[in-house]
Structure formats: structure tokens, C-alpha cells
Design an enzyme around this catalytic site. Structure first.
Site, short mmCIF file in Angstrom:
data_model
loop_
_atom_site.label_atom_id
_atom_site.label_comp_id
_atom_site.label_asym_id
_atom_site.label_seq_id
_atom_site.Cartn_x
_atom_site.Cartn_y
_atom_site.Cartn_z
N PHE A 129 0.85 -1.20 0.00
CA PHE A 129 0.00 0.00 0.00
C PHE A 129 0.88 1.24 0.00
CE2 PHE A 129 -2.34 3.51 1.93
CZ PHE A 129 -3.43 3.55 1.07
N ASP A 216 9.25 2.81 1.63
CA ASP A 216 8.09 3.53 2.15
C ASP A 216 8.03 3.28 3.66
OD1 ASP A 216 5.57 4.27 3.03
OD2 ASP A 216 4.54 3.62 1.21
N LYS A 245 2.91 9.87 8.31
CA LYS A 245 2.07 9.61 9.49
C LYS A 245 2.54 10.20 10.84
CE LYS A 245 -0.81 6.02 7.77
NZ LYS A 245 -0.45 5.32 6.54
C1 PLP Z 1 -0.74 5.56 5.15
C2 PLP Z 1 0.25 5.10 4.18
C3 PLP Z 1 0.43 5.76 2.95
C4 PLP Z 1 -0.45 6.90 2.48
O1 PLP Z 1 -0.37 8.01 3.32
P1 PLP Z 1 -1.47 9.19 3.17
O2 PLP Z 1 -0.99 10.23 4.13
O3 PLP Z 1 -2.80 8.59 3.53
O4 PLP Z 1 -1.44 9.64 1.76
C5 PLP Z 1 1.43 5.30 2.10
N1 PLP Z 1 2.20 4.25 2.43
C6 PLP Z 1 2.05 3.59 3.61
C7 PLP Z 1 2.96 2.45 3.93
C8 PLP Z 1 1.06 3.98 4.51
O5 PLP Z 1 0.91 3.31 5.65
#
Ligand code: PLP
Length: 411
Positions: A129, A216, A245
């Protein structure tokens, strides 16, 4: 509830919260809850942290925004501190996780251009994701987030997670690969951890092939896994990492950090963000780092994560209906043998506990890193009671359905 003027993009619980403190929340009726998801790994320092509240108030009374047409001292400071923590050279600030990944993917395109590759590919993982924008949803390995948005942005090639042989084969077949993007722990995917050996071999492959290794760390970064970053567990350093986050503890901020050649790819005009890296968000980011360093939050997350995992394993592992209990730092998942989304509402109602269910069958816990041992034990008690009762109720329902069927067949 009266008709809502909000687009129906979310299925929300009926509860809304009015106030929080640390790992606790209070709803509009004054009922107290224990927060085991931290706004999906965002409020790692808990709600209403007094130092963060004071930093926000002070900065708001001085200066919130001037734009990136001018120097921003707090952005310089935060960039320097994050680079030092992560072993990176340069930072770019934005406002969310998806934007941070967009930044990384744009770096991959510029890297391709430098190498004279006109149709570059970025390798991404099954079950990943990376966000909801057009590029990041195409990068995500979940058919549900693609649904309805064809044509997807091209330029991605997908491989199974933790499978080095598949990656090597992919490298042989596609000479135009320029980068790989992956999570050190697939969070939305259900808490699946990248093997340290896999990350080490991937690092070596990226070096040999001239690919950018892009991680990520949006959900895993800043202490969640028991180290500052998920990649620290493998003792490697990526070329590019993305954060968001927890960086603002709830104030929107994202960052893309890069080192080496990747850190020098952007030139004026290549990328930008109106809000990105404003004095308010960056001062909060610095405040989050102050507190996280002082309170040794990575170590604390590791200890709390072990306590949470062993508590849940002792009560739930091996139980019929529970496929497995796994975790990495303070990211913990309980995988059930069947869909369990009703547990979220039931946890709120019967245990005053906030949990999350991802991929339909996996209960995911992301408590704030400041949770006390007593609060960790409360999560264990409440959640295991909830799950055992739900499984018992499900079994009863199934038995009476079978009895009814048998009666019909017999009559
Ligand atoms: C939450 C998340 C995203 C997306 O972040 P947003 O601030 O909602 O755009 C991307 N990658 C990972 C691994 C995430 O947990």
C-alpha cells in the site's frame, strides 16, 4: 444522524471523539476509550501532548506560512535532523504519505532520464500500500484500491514480497527497471515483515543494477518497529525513504529523504508544494523528534511490542478461529480464519477499545508508542476477551443454522 453532506468515501463508526489524552479518548457522551490504533500510526506520542500543543500555539502566534519562495528555518532544521537520523543527505517536505511517495516516484523518473531510459519501470510488491493518488494507487498491490480507476498509470511491475528469486528473474526480463519501492513491514497488507536477508540482497541487487532502493517508511518510520526506521533491522541504507504519518503526530506533514546522486536530482521547477514544509508543520516535526529522542521511543516501542505480542499469543495462539498472531515492534496483527470486520464496532461498544481490521481477516493494532505497560496489558485483556467471545458467538450461530438446516431436511 441527519443526512450528511460528506462524500461517502469512508464507512465510519457512529462514534465521534471530543477529547483525548495520551492513549485515551472520550466520546461526545463522555465515555472513555483506550486507543490501540493511534489514528492509524499517526498519534504515536498520544493525544493532546502538552509540548506539541504548546509548540503549535506558539508557532501559530508567530508564523504559520510564507511559502517556499522564502527560506524556512524550521524546515532546514527538520531536514537536517531527519537526514542525520536516517543516514540521508537531503529532504523534500510535503503534506501526506501519498505525496511523499509521489516525490520518490518522480525521483525515479529523473534517475531514469539521467540513465537514458525512456520507458522506465519501478518494481513494486504484491499486497503493498502506497497511497490513493494516481501514481501511488497504481504502485499499490491491492486490486480493491484499483477498482474503478482504470486506466492505471503505467510504469510499474509487480513481484511477490520477500521473494528474491522472483526479483532476480524480473531483473533479467526487464532491462528498463530503474527503482524498487517497498515497505519494510506491509502495514495495510496485514503486518508482513520483510526478511532482513531479503532487504540485504535487494540492496546488493540495486547496487549492481543501478536501481534506486526506495523504502516507504510512512507507517513504520520514527520508532514504530522498535528501531528509528524499518530498514535499520536489516542494517542497510536505502537511497530514498518516505515518511509521513507519525512525523507531525496529527499535524499533516510528509517527507521524502534521499542520499547520494538521488539527493541531487531535483532542480528548481521539477517539484513543489504550496503548503509543504511550512513553519508550523516543521516545528511540530522537530518537537516530535525532541520528544521521541528524549523518551527513547524506539526502545519503548520494542519493549511494549514484545509485551503486547506475548500477551496476545498466550491467550489466542492456537485457538480455533485464530490463524496466527504476529508483530514487529508495536505493529501487531491477529489473523483470523474468516472475515472479522464486525469486531471493530464490537470492540468500541463492549470493550471501549479502538482497533482496526485490515484485509477483512486481520485485526491490526498500532497503539501509541507512549502506552504504559498497564495500558498494554489492558489492550491484551480487552482484545482477547472480545475475540474469544466473538468466536464463541459465531460458533453458536453456526450450530443453530446447522440445526435449522437439519430440521428442514429431516421434516
Ligand atoms: C498511510 C500510508 C500511505 C499513504 O499516506 P497518506 O498520508 O494517507 O497519503 C502510504 N504508504 C504507507 C505504507 C502507509 O501506511
Amino acid at each position: 444522524m441527519t443526512a450528511s453532506y460528506l462524500m461517502h468515501a469512508y464507512s465510519r463508526q457512529a462514534i465521534s471523539f471530543e477529547r483525548g489524552l495520551g492513549a485515551r479518548l472520550w466520546d461526545s457522551e463522555g465515555r472513555e476509550y483506550l486507543d490501540a490504533i493511534a489514528g492509524v500510526a499517526v498519534t504515536n506520542l498520544g493525544h493532546a501532548h502538552p509540548e506539541i500543543a504548546a509548540a503549535i500555539a506558539d508557532q501559530a502566534s508567530r508564523l504559520i506560512h510564507t511559502s517556499n519562495l522564502f527560506g524556512i528555518e524550521w524546515q532546514e532544521q527538520l531536514g537536517a535532523r531527519l537526514c542525520a537520523l536516517a543516514g540521508m543527505d537531503k529532504a523534500f517536505f510535503c503534506n501526506s504519505g501519498a505525496e511523499a511517495n509521489e516525490t520518490a516516484l518522480k525521483l525515479a523518473r529523473l534517475h531514469a532520464q539521467r540513465r537514458g531510459i525512456a520507458q522506465p519501470l519501478v518494481v513494486v510488491m504484491d499486497n503493498s500500500f502506497h497511497g490513493r493518488t494516481f501514481a501511488t494507487l497504481a504502485a499499490s498491490g491491492n486490486p480493491a484500491v484499483h477498482q474503478g480507476f482504470a486506466p492505471l498509470m503505467p510504469g510499474f511491475i509487480r513481484v511477490p514480497f520477500n521473494d528474491m528469486a522472483a526479483l532476480r528473474q524480473c531483473a533479467e526480463e526487464h532491462p528498463d527497471i530503474v527503482a524498487v519501492l517497498l515497505e519494510p513491514v506491509q502495514g495495510e497488507g496485514g503486518v508482513h515483515v520483510a526478511d532482513p536477508a531479503y532487504l540485504q540482497q535487494l540492496r546488493a541487487l540495486c547496487d549492481v543494477r543501478g536501481w534506486l532502493m526506495m523504502m516507504d517508511e510512512i507507517q513504520t518510520g520514527l520508532g514504530r518497529t522498535g528501531e528509528w526506521f524499518g530498514f535499520n533491522h536489516a542494517g542497510i541504507t536505502p537511497d530514498v525513504i518516505t515518511l509521513a504519518k507519525a512525523l507531525g503526530n496529527g499535524v499533516p506533514i510528509g517527507a521524502c529523504l534521499a542520499r547520494g546522486d538521488a539527493a541531487a536530482l531535483f532542480l528548481p521547477g521539477n517539484h513543489g508544494s504550496t503548503f509543504g514544509g511550512n513553519p508550523l508543520a516543521c516545528r511540530v516535526g522537530c518537537c516530535v523528534l525532541d520528544i521521541s529522542e528524549r523518551e527513547q521511543l524506539p526502545q519503548r516501542a520494542r519493549r511494549s511490542g514484545e509485551r503486547l505480542l506475548s500477551g496476545l499469543q498466550a491467550r489466542l495462539a492456537g485457538h480455533p478461529g485464530v490463524r496466527g498472531v504476529r508483530g514487529h515492534g508495536l505493529m501487531v496483527a491477529i489473523e483470523m480464519t474468516k472475515p472479522c470486520t464486525p469486531l471493530v464496532e464490537r470492540a468500541l461498544r463492549t470493550e471501549a477499545l479502538l482497533i482496526n481490521v485490515t484485509r477483512e481477516r486481520t485485526v491490526r493494532l498500532l497503539p501509541p508508542l507512549i502506552c504504559t505497560p498497564v495500558q498494554i496489558d489492558q489492550i491484551v485483556e480487552r482484545l482477547s476477551r472480545l475475540i474469544l467471545r466473538w468466536l464463541a458467538d459465531e460458533a453458536t450461530t453456526e450450530r443453530s443454522a446447522q440445526a435449522a438446516t437439519a430440521e428442514l431436511a429431516g421434516g
